[in-house]
Scaffold this active site. Structure first.
Site, PDB file in Angstrom:
ATOM      1  N   ASN A  88       0.839  -1.194   0.000  1.00 19.80           N
ATOM      2  CA  ASN A  88       0.000   0.000   0.000  1.00 19.80           C
ATOM      3  C   ASN A  88       0.878   1.250   0.000  1.00 19.80           C
ATOM      4  O   ASN A  88       1.958   1.257   0.602  1.00 19.80           O
ATOM      5  CB  ASN A  88      -0.906   0.012   1.237  1.00 19.80           C
ATOM      6  CG  ASN A  88      -1.899  -1.145   1.227  1.00 19.80           C
ATOM      7  OD1 ASN A  88      -2.439  -1.486   0.179  1.00 19.80           O
ATOM      8  ND2 ASN A  88      -2.127  -1.747   2.378  1.00 19.80           N
ATOM      9  N   HIS A 101       6.295  -2.087   3.292  1.00 16.09           N
ATOM     10  CA  HIS A 101       6.150  -3.498   3.652  1.00 16.09           C
ATOM     11  C   HIS A 101       5.256  -4.161   2.632  1.00 16.09           C
ATOM     12  O   HIS A 101       4.323  -3.549   2.110  1.00 16.09           O
ATOM     13  CB  HIS A 101       5.559  -3.647   5.052  1.00 16.09           C
ATOM     14  CG  HIS A 101       4.349  -2.809   5.294  1.00 16.09           C
ATOM     15  ND1 HIS A 101       4.441  -1.466   5.580  1.00 16.09           N
ATOM     16  CD2 HIS A 101       3.040  -3.119   5.253  1.00 16.09           C
ATOM     17  CE1 HIS A 101       3.221  -0.983   5.716  1.00 16.09           C
ATOM     18  NE2 HIS A 101       2.352  -1.962   5.512  1.00 16.09           N
TER      19      HIS A 101
HETATM   20  P1  5GP Z   1      -0.533  -0.928   5.909  1.00 15.69           P
HETATM   21  O1  5GP Z   1      -1.964  -0.546   6.108  1.00 15.69           O
HETATM   22  O2  5GP Z   1       0.400   0.175   6.293  1.00 15.69           O
HETATM   23  O3  5GP Z   1      -0.270  -1.458   4.519  1.00 15.69           O
HETATM   24  O4  5GP Z   1      -0.296  -2.162   6.858  1.00 15.69           O
HETATM   25  C1  5GP Z   1       0.266  -2.038   8.134  1.00 15.69           C
HETATM   26  C2  5GP Z   1       0.092  -3.374   8.805  1.00 15.69           C
HETATM   27  O5  5GP Z   1       0.960  -3.431   9.926  1.00 15.69           O
HETATM   28  C3  5GP Z   1      -1.329  -3.627   9.318  1.00 15.69           C
HETATM   29  O6  5GP Z   1      -1.849  -4.804   8.697  1.00 15.69           O
HETATM   30  C4  5GP Z   1      -1.143  -3.769  10.821  1.00 15.69           C
HETATM   31  O7  5GP Z   1      -1.996  -4.757  11.380  1.00 15.69           O
HETATM   32  C5  5GP Z   1       0.315  -4.145  10.941  1.00 15.69           C
HETATM   33  N1  5GP Z   1       0.952  -3.713  12.169  1.00 15.69           N
HETATM   34  C6  5GP Z   1       0.873  -2.484  12.745  1.00 15.69           C
HETATM   35  N2  5GP Z   1       1.609  -2.434  13.871  1.00 15.69           N
HETATM   36  C7  5GP Z   1       2.160  -3.657  14.026  1.00 15.69           C
HETATM   37  C8  5GP Z   1       3.021  -4.213  15.020  1.00 15.69           C
HETATM   38  O8  5GP Z   1       3.419  -3.571  15.986  1.00 15.69           O
HETATM   39  N3  5GP Z   1       3.388  -5.509  14.842  1.00 15.69           N
HETATM   40  C9  5GP Z   1       2.977  -6.251  13.776  1.00 15.69           C
HETATM   41  N4  5GP Z   1       3.418  -7.515  13.709  1.00 15.69           N
HETATM   42  N5  5GP Z   1       2.162  -5.750  12.816  1.00 15.69           N
HETATM   43  C10 5GP Z   1       1.759  -4.469  12.937  1.00 15.69           C
END
Ligand code: 5GP
Length: 116
Positions: A88, A101
């Site tokens: 994203n 990521h």
């Molecule tokens: P984005 O929306 O930025 O593409 O995805 C971020 C992802 O990171 C989300 O799916 C969220 O659940 C995950 N996430 C956020 N904070 C943490 C964390 O502290 N540990 C882990 N393992 N995942 C996280």
């Protein structure tokens, strides 16, 4: 947006999180709030805020993210049935953590690519 995020602390294990994979370029761990049965994040060790910030110097790292996704999909046993890789970018893309990521999603049918 150039500030480090929680992902840098996970990569350095300052916040203990079980790692599924780590090498000199990338780290992988399970998403804390899995949206599907198998939900893994593959993250460059270097802090890069968004895909808009990548440069040609990052090409090896970005390629490694794909080969690690392939390896982990096999280890998860989801490679043959299939899976989805998502990165994203920024607000409209749904990015919440500003450290790029790749989401590896699988373990169940994922349906349509987008539900708006
Ligand atoms: P984005 O929306 O930025 O593409 O995805 C971020 C992802 O990171 C989300 O799916 C969220 O659940 C995950 N996430 C956020 N904070 C943490 C964390 O502290 N540990 C882990 N393992 N995942 C996280």
């Amino acid at each position: 947006m150039s500030e480090e995020t929680i992902f840098s602390k996970i990569i350095r294990q300052e916040i203990p999180t079980p790692l599924l994979y780590q090498d000199e370029l990338v780290t992988a761990f399970r998403d804390v709030a899995p949206r599907v049965d198998s939900h893994i994040l593959i993250v460059p060790n270097k802090h890069i805020a968004t895909i808009n910030d990548v440069t040609s110097e990052d090409e090896l790292t970005l390629g490694r993210m794909i080969t690690v996704a392939k390896k982990l999909a096999k280890e998860e046993g989801i490679d043959e049935k299939g899976y989805r890789l998502i990165i994203n970018c920024n607000n409209d893309g749904g990015q919440e953590v500003y450290h790029i990521h790749m989401h590896l999603l699988g373990g169940q049918p994922l349906g349509a690519m987008l539900s708006l």
